[in-house]
Design a protein around this motif. Structure first.
Motif, mmCIF file in Angstrom:
data_model
loop_
_atom_site.group_PDB
_atom_site.id
_atom_site.type_symbol
_atom_site.label_atom_id
_atom_site.label_comp_id
_atom_site.label_asym_id
_atom_site.label_seq_id
_atom_site.Cartn_x
_atom_site.Cartn_y
_atom_site.Cartn_z
ATOM 1 N N THR A 1 37.956 35.026 27.026
ATOM 2 C CA THR A 1 36.699 35.749 26.827
ATOM 3 C C THR A 1 35.622 34.773 26.369
ATOM 4 O OG1 THR A 1 37.900 37.757 26.177
ATOM 5 C CG2 THR A 1 35.571 37.641 25.585
ATOM 6 N N VAL A 2 34.447 34.862 26.989
ATOM 7 C CA VAL A 2 33.315 34.054 26.537
ATOM 8 C C VAL A 2 33.024 34.410 25.083
ATOM 9 C CG1 VAL A 2 30.865 33.550 26.858
ATOM 10 C CG2 VAL A 2 32.342 33.868 28.857
ATOM 11 N N GLY A 3 32.940 33.388 24.234
ATOM 12 C CA GLY A 3 32.747 33.597 22.802
ATOM 13 C C GLY A 3 33.995 33.372 21.981
ATOM 14 N N ASP A 4 35.171 33.304 22.647
ATOM 15 C CA ASP A 4 36.417 33.047 21.923
ATOM 16 C C ASP A 4 36.371 31.684 21.242
ATOM 17 O OD1 ASP A 4 37.616 35.412 22.571
ATOM 18 O OD2 ASP A 4 38.958 34.593 24.096
ATOM 19 N N ILE A 5 37.009 31.611 20.066
ATOM 20 C CA ILE A 5 37.211 30.338 19.368
ATOM 21 C C ILE A 5 38.637 29.888 19.663
ATOM 22 C CG2 ILE A 5 37.144 29.120 17.173
ATOM 23 C CD1 ILE A 5 34.453 30.303 18.069
ATOM 24 N N ALA B 1 38.013 37.326 31.682
ATOM 25 C CA ALA B 1 38.715 37.265 32.969
ATOM 26 C C ALA B 1 40.150 36.846 32.713
ATOM 27 C CB ALA B 1 38.028 36.283 33.916
ATOM 28 N N LYS B 2 41.021 37.252 33.614
ATOM 29 C CA LYS B 2 42.424 36.851 33.512
ATOM 30 C C LYS B 2 42.598 35.419 34.012
ATOM 31 C CE LYS B 2 44.337 41.515 33.831
ATOM 32 N NZ LYS B 2 44.777 41.535 32.428
ATOM 33 N N ALA B 3 43.597 34.753 33.464
ATOM 34 C CA ALA B 3 43.784 33.323 33.745
ATOM 35 C C ALA B 3 43.968 33.025 35.224
ATOM 36 C CB ALA B 3 44.973 32.794 32.941
ATOM 37 N N TRP B 4 44.589 33.922 35.965
ATOM 38 C CA TRP B 4 44.910 33.602 37.362
ATOM 39 C C TRP B 4 43.673 33.519 38.255
ATOM 40 C CZ3 TRP B 4 43.997 36.757 41.599
ATOM 41 C CH2 TRP B 4 43.699 38.100 41.340
ATOM 42 N N VAL B 5 42.532 34.055 37.803
ATOM 43 C CA VAL B 5 41.308 33.940 38.607
ATOM 44 C C VAL B 5 40.379 32.843 38.083
ATOM 45 C CG1 VAL B 5 41.388 36.373 39.226
ATOM 46 C CG2 VAL B 5 39.964 35.657 37.306
ATOM 47 N N ILE B 6 40.738 32.207 36.965
ATOM 48 C CA ILE B 6 39.856 31.213 36.342
ATOM 49 C C ILE B 6 40.210 29.809 36.815
ATOM 50 C CG2 ILE B 6 39.136 30.169 34.163
ATOM 51 C CD1 ILE B 6 39.667 32.837 32.810
ATOM 52 N N LYS B 7 39.195 29.060 37.225
ATOM 53 C CA LYS B 7 39.389 27.663 37.598
ATOM 54 C C LYS B 7 39.099 26.735 36.413
ATOM 55 C CE LYS B 7 38.158 26.310 41.674
ATOM 56 N NZ LYS B 7 37.353 25.955 42.872
ATOM 57 N N ARG B 8 38.056 27.068 35.628
ATOM 58 C CA ARG B 8 37.681 26.182 34.531
ATOM 59 C C ARG B 8 37.008 26.969 33.418
ATOM 60 N NH1 ARG B 8 37.844 21.065 33.457
ATOM 61 N NH2 ARG B 8 38.966 20.865 35.419
ATOM 62 N N VAL B 9 37.319 26.562 32.174
ATOM 63 C CA VAL B 9 36.705 27.106 30.967
ATOM 64 C C VAL B 9 35.819 26.021 30.361
ATOM 65 C CG1 VAL B 9 37.158 27.848 28.594
ATOM 66 C CG2 VAL B 9 38.523 28.784 30.469
ATOM 67 N N TYR B 10 34.579 26.364 30.011
ATOM 68 C CA TYR B 10 33.635 25.412 29.424
ATOM 69 C C TYR B 10 33.387 25.783 27.963
ATOM 70 C CZ TYR B 10 32.688 24.367 34.331
ATOM 71 O OH TYR B 10 32.806 24.024 35.661
ATOM 72 N N GLY B 11 33.416 24.766 27.100
ATOM 73 C CA GLY B 11 33.215 25.042 25.682
ATOM 74 C C GLY B 11 32.401 23.978 24.980
ATOM 75 N N LEU C 1 37.237 32.146 40.586
ATOM 76 C CA LEU C 1 37.334 31.903 42.016
ATOM 77 C C LEU C 1 36.071 32.325 42.756
ATOM 78 C CD1 LEU C 1 40.986 33.197 42.595
ATOM 79 C CD2 LEU C 1 40.239 30.817 42.470
ATOM 80 N N GLU C 2 35.297 33.244 42.148
ATOM 81 C CA GLU C 2 34.138 33.800 42.844
ATOM 82 C C GLU C 2 32.797 33.436 42.236
ATOM 83 O OE1 GLU C 2 34.866 37.983 42.923
ATOM 84 O OE2 GLU C 2 36.297 37.850 44.592
ATOM 85 N N ARG C 3 32.746 33.166 40.922
ATOM 86 C CA ARG C 3 31.439 32.981 40.288
ATOM 87 C C ARG C 3 31.575 32.283 38.945
ATOM 88 N NH1 ARG C 3 30.306 37.566 36.650
ATOM 89 N NH2 ARG C 3 32.161 38.874 36.537
ATOM 90 N N LYS C 4 30.427 31.966 38.349
ATOM 91 C CA LYS C 4 30.395 31.416 37.008
ATOM 92 C C LYS C 4 29.991 32.520 36.040
ATOM 93 C CE LYS C 4 29.096 27.273 34.473
ATOM 94 N NZ LYS C 4 28.445 25.945 34.566
#
Length: 208
Positions: free
Chosen positions: A142-146, A171-181, A162-165
């Motif tokens: 989740t955006v905002g998670d520590i 989002a669930k992990a299986w659709v995520i390519k990259r997490v930015y922090g 896979l579809e957008r930023k």
């Protein structure tokens, strides 16, 4: 097939026997009439499947009946391993959401019996620290998670799926390519620790 009494084409199969030809015992959903039909079963055809396992892809073939329809998100059995359909390419070279098997050139899929692999990029004012983690496919970011990663605490600012930023939501992990922090200096309570899930550096994204 239609009911001989009311001509309705909606029915349920009560019994089926035979291989090359099938004898069906059917019950009409409209009037309840029970009737028999015999159909000639078509032979399965072979279709190419390009299946991904993380960064690698390889080719397999699957036998499937020509009157079936393959859809995105369908689950295929590839030599005992489940793979989810991500795209269908028809014989005209187009990518479609679904297609009758007879019109299919290639099925694109990915294995779902392995953890999701997600890239992590933390921005230290222009210097990027990048890692890879493997987590359960249903794990939610989740955006905002520590997040804790080794001795580092960071806050998720965005995610690339896979579809957008995404700059909000989860989002669930299986659709995520990259997490930015971004790093967090103070010692505060974190939502989860990914240290044990880390599998190494991500050299493609590492900047020094």
């Amino acid at each position: 097939m239609k009911c001989p009494v009311c001509k309705c084409g909606s029915y349920k199969i009560l019994k089926s026997k035979g291989k090359t030809s099938k004898e069906l015992l059917l019950q009409c959903n409209e009037c309840g009439n029970i009737f028999r039909e015999t159909i000639i079963a078509e032979k399965p055809v072979e279709r190419r499947v390009v299946v991904s396992e993380y960064e690698k892809s390889h080719k397999k073939f699957i036998k499937i009946y020509p009157d079936e329809v393959v859809r995105v998100e369908d689950i295929l059995d590839l030599d005992g391993r489940p793979a989810q359909v991500s795209s269908v390419e028809n014989k005209r070279g187009g990518r479609v959401q679904q297609s009758p098997v007879i019109d299919i050139e290639t099925i694109w899929a990915y294995y779902i019996d392995i953890p999701a692999r997600v890239g992590i990029s933390v921005d230290f004012s222009g210097r990027i620290l990048s890692r890879k983690v493997e987590v359960d496919r249903e794990f939610e970011f989740t955006v905002g998670d520590i997040v804790k990663l080794e001795n580092l605490l960071f806050k998720i600012k965005a995610m690339k799926t896979l579809e957008r930023k995404m700059r909000k939501g989860f989002a669930k992990a299986w659709v995520i390519k990259r997490v930015y922090g971004i790093p967090i200096e103070e010692k505060i309570r974190y939502n989860y620790d990914l240290t044990s899930k880390m599998i190494g550096y991500d050299e493609e994204y590492e900047e020094r």
